[in-house]
Design a protein around this motif. Structure first.
Motif, PDB file in Angstrom:
ATOM      1  N   PHE A 191       0.804  -1.195   0.172  1.00  0.00           N
ATOM      2  CA  PHE A 191       0.046  -0.046  -0.069  1.00  0.00           C
ATOM      3  C   PHE A 191       0.914   1.187  -0.112  1.00  0.00           C
ATOM      4  CE2 PHE A 191      -1.804   3.253   2.976  1.00  0.00           C
ATOM      5  CZ  PHE A 191      -2.513   3.937   2.173  1.00  0.00           C
ATOM      6  N   HIS A 192       1.906   1.416   0.842  1.00  0.00           N
ATOM      7  CA  HIS A 192       2.683   2.449   0.832  1.00  0.00           C
ATOM      8  C   HIS A 192       3.441   2.749  -0.439  1.00  0.00           C
ATOM      9  CE1 HIS A 192       1.636   2.248   5.299  1.00  0.00           C
ATOM     10  NE2 HIS A 192       1.860   3.521   5.294  1.00  0.00           N
ATOM     11  N   GLU A 193       4.068   1.713  -0.693  1.00  0.00           N
ATOM     12  CA  GLU A 193       4.681   1.995  -2.174  1.00  0.00           C
ATOM     13  C   GLU A 193       3.765   2.281  -3.308  1.00  0.00           C
ATOM     14  OE1 GLU A 193       8.097   1.812  -2.655  1.00  0.00           O
ATOM     15  OE2 GLU A 193       8.214   1.632  -0.539  1.00  0.00           O
ATOM     16  N   CYS A 194       2.647   1.804  -3.463  1.00  0.00           N
ATOM     17  CA  CYS A 194       1.643   2.096  -4.354  1.00  0.00           C
ATOM     18  C   CYS A 194       1.014   3.484  -4.237  1.00  0.00           C
ATOM     19  CB  CYS A 194       0.616   1.200  -4.594  1.00  0.00           C
ATOM     20  SG  CYS A 194       0.998  -0.508  -5.001  1.00  0.00           S
ATOM     21  N   LYS A 195       0.978   3.756  -3.094  1.00  0.00           N
ATOM     22  CA  LYS A 195       0.472   5.215  -2.711  1.00  0.00           C
ATOM     23  C   LYS A 195       1.639   6.349  -3.138  1.00  0.00           C
ATOM     24  CE  LYS A 195      -1.458   8.196   0.672  1.00  0.00           C
ATOM     25  NZ  LYS A 195      -1.766   8.320   2.388  1.00  0.00           N
ATOM     26  N   ARG A 196       2.847   5.927  -2.871  1.00  0.00           N
ATOM     27  CA  ARG A 196       4.038   6.969  -3.155  1.00  0.00           C
ATOM     28  C   ARG A 196       4.134   7.103  -4.660  1.00  0.00           C
ATOM     29  NH1 ARG A 196       9.014   5.792  -5.208  1.00  0.00           N
ATOM     30  NH2 ARG A 196       8.700   3.778  -4.700  1.00  0.00           N
ATOM     31  N   LEU A 197       3.868   6.014  -5.550  1.00  0.00           N
ATOM     32  CA  LEU A 197       3.668   5.744  -6.853  1.00  0.00           C
ATOM     33  C   LEU A 197       2.573   6.788  -7.450  1.00  0.00           C
ATOM     34  CD1 LEU A 197       4.592   2.368  -7.851  1.00  0.00           C
ATOM     35  CD2 LEU A 197       6.120   4.295  -8.219  1.00  0.00           C
ATOM     36  N   PHE A 198       1.372   6.688  -6.928  1.00  0.00           N
ATOM     37  CA  PHE A 198       0.396   7.505  -7.246  1.00  0.00           C
ATOM     38  C   PHE A 198       0.674   8.989  -6.765  1.00  0.00           C
ATOM     39  CE2 PHE A 198      -2.145   3.530  -7.505  1.00  0.00           C
ATOM     40  CZ  PHE A 198      -2.633   3.657  -8.833  1.00  0.00           C
ATOM     41  N   LEU A 199       1.213   9.623  -5.770  1.00  0.00           N
ATOM     42  CA  LEU A 199       1.505  10.672  -5.535  1.00  0.00           C
ATOM     43  C   LEU A 199       2.152  11.384  -6.534  1.00  0.00           C
ATOM     44  CD1 LEU A 199       1.779  10.562  -1.512  1.00  0.00           C
ATOM     45  CD2 LEU A 199       0.038  11.801  -2.787  1.00  0.00           C
ATOM     46  N   ASN A 200       3.443  10.599  -6.697  1.00  0.00           N
ATOM     47  CA  ASN A 200       4.636  11.104  -7.828  1.00  0.00           C
ATOM     48  C   ASN A 200       3.896  11.183  -8.968  1.00  0.00           C
ATOM     49  OD1 ASN A 200       6.651  10.915  -6.104  1.00  0.00           O
ATOM     50  ND2 ASN A 200       7.466   8.828  -6.516  1.00  0.00           N
ATOM     51  N   TYR A 201       3.011  10.391  -9.551  1.00  0.00           N
ATOM     52  CA  TYR A 201       2.026  10.572 -10.731  1.00  0.00           C
ATOM     53  C   TYR A 201       1.442  11.808 -10.633  1.00  0.00           C
ATOM     54  CZ  TYR A 201      -1.611   9.938 -14.191  1.00  0.00           C
ATOM     55  OH  TYR A 201      -2.428  10.239 -15.134  1.00  0.00           O
ATOM     56  N   ARG A 202       0.824  12.037  -9.607  1.00  0.00           N
ATOM     57  CA  ARG A 202      -0.144  13.218  -9.587  1.00  0.00           C
ATOM     58  C   ARG A 202       0.658  14.490  -9.556  1.00  0.00           C
ATOM     59  NH1 ARG A 202      -3.403  10.615  -4.637  1.00  0.00           N
ATOM     60  NH2 ARG A 202      -4.994   9.560  -5.894  1.00  0.00           N
ATOM     61  N   GLN A 203       1.938  14.647  -9.123  1.00  0.00           N
ATOM     62  CA  GLN A 203       2.699  15.518  -9.001  1.00  0.00           C
ATOM     63  C   GLN A 203       3.340  15.988 -10.345  1.00  0.00           C
ATOM     64  OE1 GLN A 203       5.703  14.437  -6.171  1.00  0.00           O
ATOM     65  NE2 GLN A 203       4.412  15.095  -4.363  1.00  0.00           N
ATOM     66  N   VAL A 204       3.586  14.758 -11.101  1.00  0.00           N
ATOM     67  CA  VAL A 204       4.292  14.938 -12.361  1.00  0.00           C
ATOM     68  C   VAL A 204       3.192  15.565 -13.340  1.00  0.00           C
ATOM     69  CG1 VAL A 204       4.898  14.006 -14.536  1.00  0.00           C
ATOM     70  CG2 VAL A 204       6.131  12.889 -12.367  1.00  0.00           C
ATOM     71  N   LEU A 205       1.965  15.014 -13.157  1.00  0.00           N
ATOM     72  CA  LEU A 205       0.815  15.368 -13.873  1.00  0.00           C
ATOM     73  C   LEU A 205       0.292  17.074 -13.856  1.00  0.00           C
ATOM     74  CD1 LEU A 205      -1.613  14.704 -15.945  1.00  0.00           C
ATOM     75  CD2 LEU A 205      -2.976  14.036 -13.917  1.00  0.00           C
ATOM     76  N   GLU A 206       0.397  17.313 -12.517  1.00  0.00           N
ATOM     77  CA  GLU A 206       0.438  18.592 -12.187  1.00  0.00           C
ATOM     78  C   GLU A 206       1.474  19.609 -12.618  1.00  0.00           C
ATOM     79  OE1 GLU A 206      -0.047  21.616  -8.397  1.00  0.00           O
ATOM     80  OE2 GLU A 206      -0.035  19.391  -8.013  1.00  0.00           O
ATOM     81  N   GLN A 207       2.614  19.307 -12.758  1.00  0.00           N
ATOM     82  CA  GLN A 207       3.973  19.755 -13.309  1.00  0.00           C
ATOM     83  C   GLN A 207       3.458  20.179 -14.915  1.00  0.00           C
ATOM     84  OE1 GLN A 207       7.634  18.196 -12.267  1.00  0.00           O
ATOM     85  NE2 GLN A 207       8.632  19.607 -13.944  1.00  0.00           N
ATOM     86  N   VAL A 208       3.314  18.826 -15.573  1.00  0.00           N
ATOM     87  CA  VAL A 208       2.958  19.050 -17.058  1.00  0.00           C
ATOM     88  C   VAL A 208       2.142  19.891 -17.250  1.00  0.00           C
ATOM     89  CG1 VAL A 208       2.437  17.810 -19.202  1.00  0.00           C
ATOM     90  CG2 VAL A 208       4.046  16.446 -17.380  1.00  0.00           C
ATOM     91  N   ARG A 209       0.767  19.850 -16.551  1.00  0.00           N
ATOM     92  CA  ARG A 209      -0.208  20.798 -16.690  1.00  0.00           C
ATOM     93  C   ARG A 209       0.120  22.226 -16.392  1.00  0.00           C
ATOM     94  NH1 ARG A 209      -5.246  17.190 -14.031  1.00  0.00           N
ATOM     95  NH2 ARG A 209      -5.576  15.992 -15.872  1.00  0.00           N
ATOM     96  N   ASN A 210       0.974  22.433 -15.560  1.00  0.00           N
ATOM     97  CA  ASN A 210       1.304  23.976 -15.312  1.00  0.00           C
ATOM     98  C   ASN A 210       2.354  24.329 -16.307  1.00  0.00           C
ATOM     99  OD1 ASN A 210       0.091  24.017 -12.870  1.00  0.00           O
ATOM    100  ND2 ASN A 210       1.535  23.266 -11.310  1.00  0.00           N
ATOM    101  N   ASP A 211       3.250  23.487 -17.002  1.00  0.00           N
ATOM    102  CA  ASP A 211       4.205  23.835 -17.986  1.00  0.00           C
ATOM    103  C   ASP A 211       3.197  24.343 -19.237  1.00  0.00           C
ATOM    104  OD1 ASP A 211       6.224  23.280 -16.299  1.00  0.00           O
ATOM    105  OD2 ASP A 211       6.594  21.403 -17.460  1.00  0.00           O
ATOM    106  N   TYR A 212       2.113  23.570 -19.296  1.00  0.00           N
ATOM    107  CA  TYR A 212       1.246  24.268 -20.521  1.00  0.00           C
ATOM    108  C   TYR A 212       0.928  25.552 -20.262  1.00  0.00           C
ATOM    109  CZ  TYR A 212      -2.314  24.190 -23.954  1.00  0.00           C
ATOM    110  OH  TYR A 212      -3.051  24.589 -25.310  1.00  0.00           O
ATOM    111  N   ASP A 213       0.466  26.038 -18.885  1.00  0.00           N
ATOM    112  CA  ASP A 213      -0.190  27.195 -18.544  1.00  0.00           C
ATOM    113  C   ASP A 213       0.691  28.444 -18.355  1.00  0.00           C
ATOM    114  OD1 ASP A 213      -2.889  26.231 -18.673  1.00  0.00           O
ATOM    115  OD2 ASP A 213      -2.829  25.388 -16.777  1.00  0.00           O
ATOM    116  N   THR A 214       2.034  27.930 -17.719  1.00  0.00           N
ATOM    117  CA  THR A 214       2.911  28.926 -17.417  1.00  0.00           C
ATOM    118  C   THR A 214       4.375  28.711 -17.617  1.00  0.00           C
ATOM    119  OG1 THR A 214       1.613  29.073 -15.185  1.00  0.00           O
ATOM    120  CG2 THR A 214       4.029  30.140 -15.090  1.00  0.00           C
ATOM    121  N   PRO A 215       4.932  29.754 -18.556  1.00  0.00           N
ATOM    122  CA  PRO A 215       6.464  29.360 -18.889  1.00  0.00           C
ATOM    123  C   PRO A 215       7.232  29.102 -17.832  1.00  0.00           C
ATOM    124  CG  PRO A 215       5.202  31.533 -19.917  1.00  0.00           C
ATOM    125  CD  PRO A 215       4.500  31.296 -18.882  1.00  0.00           C
ATOM    126  N   ARG A 216       7.815  28.018 -17.763  1.00  0.00           N
ATOM    127  CA  ARG A 216       8.774  27.417 -16.995  1.00  0.00           C
ATOM    128  C   ARG A 216       9.717  26.235 -17.865  1.00  0.00           C
ATOM    129  NH1 ARG A 216       4.539  26.121 -14.183  1.00  0.00           N
ATOM    130  NH2 ARG A 216       5.352  27.334 -12.426  1.00  0.00           N
TER     131      ARG A 216
END
Length: 299
Positions: A71-96
């Motif tokens: 559970f803890h390993e899978c939760k860590r992977l999902f949290l990483n996935y969400r962070q990467v997804l948020e970063q990619v979406r932010n890259d589309y909205d804000t220059p960085r």
């Protein structure tokens, strides 16, 4: 392909929800499925993993030691996935991030220097890697975001935006013309030394037109061939012969009298400066915003 395959991803997601909510009812409500669906997915996951992950009683469920670790390993992977997804979406909205731009040095010095400084001032989270090259690069292999070029790309898989038009001039140095004579017609070019930009063929053509739309396609044999317009200009200034050069490269030389237009009644076709990038639907904000800046400059 096995390395890229995740077995039962919906079961793994359900297991993470079960661990977070602490009950089958809570997991079912969070996922908007029935309790039986949750139970079935957990059974399938346990069969795939080959070990018991959940201890079920009539009153509650408890994760086994193996289940707790999973559970803890899978939760860590999902949290990483969400962070990467948020970063990619932010890259589309804000220059960085890193913006990699390629262009010939004469376009860099004439059009890009101030834009690069202004853009990094305005968007401090963007870093720019500016690559000067006379010939076009493979945008995919070289990881180039924007390629600035004279003329449209031959590769139809690339997308190009015309930033501006410019007039090419037929020019030579006054010293060369004093020595070799002034051509009076396009056919006279055959008696002159011509400096040709970027063509590997022994015979090529220069297309020249008058204001009255009379056109001549003149075969030219370039005694000097160069793949850099900057070097073509230097060769012309060194009294090497006649060449076709962009107006923005020779306007100062013409005003200063270092160069002279040849066959002033005839002109090569108008050309353009293009911003070239990979054809894709979702461009990062740093690419879109920089191209917009260039378009406003030339508007």
């Amino acid at each position: 392909m096995e390395n890229y395959k995740i077995a039962h991803p919906e079961c793994v997601l359900t297991f993470v929800a079960l661990g977070e909510k602490g009950s089958f009812i809570g997991a079912a409500a969070a996922l908007r499925v029935s309790r039986s669906v949750v139970s079935d997915r957990i059974k399938r996951l346990e069969a795939y993993v080959g070990t018991q992950l959940v201890v079920r009683t009539t009153r509650r469920m408890v994760l086994t030691p193996a289940g707790d670790q999973y559970f803890h390993e899978c939760k860590r992977l999902f949290l990483n996935y969400r962070q990467v997804l948020e970063q990619v979406r932010n890259d589309y909205d804000t220059p960085r991030g890193l913006l990699r731009i390629s262009a010939p040095d004469y376009l860099v010095s004439n059009f890009l220097i101030e834009n690069v400084v202004s853009f990094t001032d305005r968007y401090p989270e963007v870093s720019i890697n500016l690559v000067t090259t006379d010939g076009p690069l493979d945008l995919v292999t070289e990881r180039v975001d924007i390629d600035l070029r004279v003329g449209q790309p031959k590769d139809s898989s690339l997308h190009a935006i015309k930033l501006t038009d410019f007039k090419p001039y037929l020019v030579a140095s006054t010293a060369y013309l004093a020595r070799a004579g002034l051509p009076k017609s396009p056919q006279d070019l055959a008696m002159h030394r011509l400096i040709v930009h970027d063509d590997n063929q022994a015979t090529r053509f220069w297309e020249l037109s008058t204001a009255e739309q009379q056109t001549e396609r003149v075969p030219v044999h370039g005694q000097i061939q160069v793949n850099s317009l900057r070097i073509v200009r230097k060769l012309v200034l060194a009294h090497g012969g006649i060449a076709i050069l962009p107006s923005f490269l020779v306007n100062t030389d013409l005003r200063a009298g270092r160069l002279q237009q040849v066959l002033t009644g005839w002109a090569p076709p108008v050309s353009g400066i293009y911003a070239i990038y990979l054809s894709r639907k979702y461009l990062p904000a740093r690419v879109r915003f920089f191209i917009d800046m260039l378009r406003k400059q030339f508007a």
